[in-house]
Enzyme design. Structure first.
Site, mmCIF file in Angstrom:
data_model
loop_
_atom_site.group_PDB
_atom_site.id
_atom_site.type_symbol
_atom_site.label_atom_id
_atom_site.label_comp_id
_atom_site.label_asym_id
_atom_site.label_seq_id
_atom_site.Cartn_x
_atom_site.Cartn_y
_atom_site.Cartn_z
ATOM 1 C CG PHE A 1 -39.992 9.095 2.591
ATOM 2 C CD1 PHE A 1 -41.055 9.136 1.702
ATOM 3 C CD2 PHE A 1 -40.228 8.676 3.883
ATOM 4 C CE1 PHE A 1 -42.334 8.754 2.099
ATOM 5 C CE2 PHE A 1 -41.499 8.291 4.293
ATOM 6 C CZ PHE A 1 -42.547 8.331 3.395
ATOM 7 C CG ASP B 1 -36.288 12.604 9.019
ATOM 8 O OD1 ASP B 1 -36.341 11.703 9.879
ATOM 9 O OD2 ASP B 1 -37.156 12.745 8.138
ATOM 10 C CE LYS C 1 -40.258 5.268 9.667
ATOM 11 N NZ LYS C 1 -41.679 4.984 9.427
#
Length: 404
Positions: free
Chosen positions: A145, A230, A259
């Protein structure tokens, strides 16, 4: 009659009426928050065990970060990258130092960081590695994801994320996560990068097999391929180290961050790499109006400084062991598997008992907010400011839900 006085039902109905249904949120309407706690429109408090998918690593309204935002709001909020502002250099320099890299390219969202990483890897491939023009290929893992843009969903293996959004962007090869032999076999003369989550978050906090990440690093070095990590969810203290890659002493060629970098206040993302990688970009080839804006930089610089102390990494490691012990104590009593790295846990519930969604609804009723994924799995990712007593409280509520 008390139900008629509550604000939550009408607020939920309005949200459902006037928004596209691209999410299936729990029926809770938050109005304020502080630290690890949320309060809804009816005054009920909840322990936050999701932390905005790790965007709130430092808790809600961390005073240092709120102060930085307030001070910057009174001075300057946006210039665009047409000019340089006085917060920009400090942010880029200090984040580069935290990452051990030469350069930083600021963006806004995690998906933008991933898209940036893909573009940089392709350009590096054509200019430096000299792969066949138009044939650059990037290897990714199943269960990944990385975001929801059309390019990113092109290499997703999740039908919900991918179906009906074609035609899909070419240039990606999917291999099984954790299978080093398959990854190495997939590399050819036009492979420019391997893009991986060191821990697969959306998949249910799936940890890599021991030795996998060092193996990826070795293969990428041997085959002249960039290793892109990531760390948008796994990085910045979540797993008990600054980056999840640190657990195995692995240094990727490129970090993708987001984030938590925005401190739970503004969207901030970034790509960090050395000059021989990020240096392939030239003016006009990539950019963002809001990327690296003064407000974002002011907050994110304080985030980097909080991480530079090591306090939050230590808290995550120590409290993560407490979380692990508590959850593992429930194995055989409704839990069939537990995966924990720092303050990040994937918890598999016996599907004969309930779904993950049902578990999260029952936890909500008991004042704990978490998120389900993939059937009977729930994820726990509390803010790193959570206390040991609050960890014990969260585990006790999970136990109560399992006991029915």
């Amino acid at each position: 009659m008390i139900e008629d006085m509550l604000r939550t039902p009408s607020a939920v109905r309005d949200a459902e009426r006037y928004t596209a249904h691209n999410y299936h949120p729990l029926p809770v309407v938050i109005s304020s928050a502080e630290g690890a706690w949320l309060t809804d429109v009816d005054g009920r408090r909840y322990l936050d065990c999701l932390a905005g998918y790790s965007a709130l690593n430092f808790g809600h309204r961390h005073p240092t970060l709120v102060r930085a935002a307030h001070e910057q709001l009174d001075r300057l909020t946006l210039t665009s990258r047409a000019f340089i502002h006085d917060q920009f250099a400090d942010f880029c320099r200090e984040l580069a130092a935290l990452c051990g890299k030469d350069l930083v390219l600021p963006m806004n969202t995690g998906a933008e960081a991933v898209e940036t990483g893909i573009k940089v890897a392709r350009k590096w491939g054509y200019q430096v590695k000299k792969v066949t023009p138009g044939q650059a290929n990037i290897i990714v893992a199943d269960g990944n994801f990385h975001g929801r843009t059309t390019t990113i969903v092109s290499f997703s293996t999740d039908d919900d994320a991918r179906a009906d959004f074609g035609p899909y962007t070419p240039g990606f090869t999917v291999v099984p996560y954790g299978d080093l032999a398959a990854l190495e076999a997939a590399i050819d003369e036009n492979t420019v990068a391997v893009l991986l989550e060191p821990i697969q978050g959306e998949q249910g906090v799936v940890l890599p097999p021991e030795g996998y990440l060092p193996g990826v690093r070795r293969v990428c070095t041997d085959r002249n391929v960039l290793f892109i990590a990531d760390e948008i969810q796994s990085g910045l203290g979540r797993t008990g180290r600054t980056f999840a890659c640190d657990h195995e002493g692995v240094v990727p060629d490129m970090y993708l961050l987001g984030k938590a970098l925005g401190g739970g206040i503004v969207p901030v993302s970034a790509v960090a790499a050395d000059a021989d990688v990020l240096g392939v970009l030239r003016p006009g080839q990539h950019g963002s109006t809001f990327g690296g804006n003064p407000l974002a930089c002011a907050v994110a610089t304080e985030v980097v400084r909080l991480l530079a102390t090591g306090e939050f990494q230590r808290r995550s490691a120590e409290l993560g062991e407490r979380l692990r012990a508590g959850l593992e104590g429930l194995l055989g009593s409704g839990l069939v598997a537990v995966r924990v790295r720092g303050l990040w846990a994937g918890v598999d519930i016996d599907p004969a008992l309930m779904t993950g969604r049902q578990a999260c609804e029952r936890l909500m009723d008991r004042g704990v907010l978490a998120k389900d994924t993939h059937g009977s799995t729930i994820r726990l990712a509390p803010p790193l400011v959570i206390t040991s007593d609050e960890i014990d409280h969260a585990v006790a509520q999970v136990a109560a839900v399992l006991a029915g």
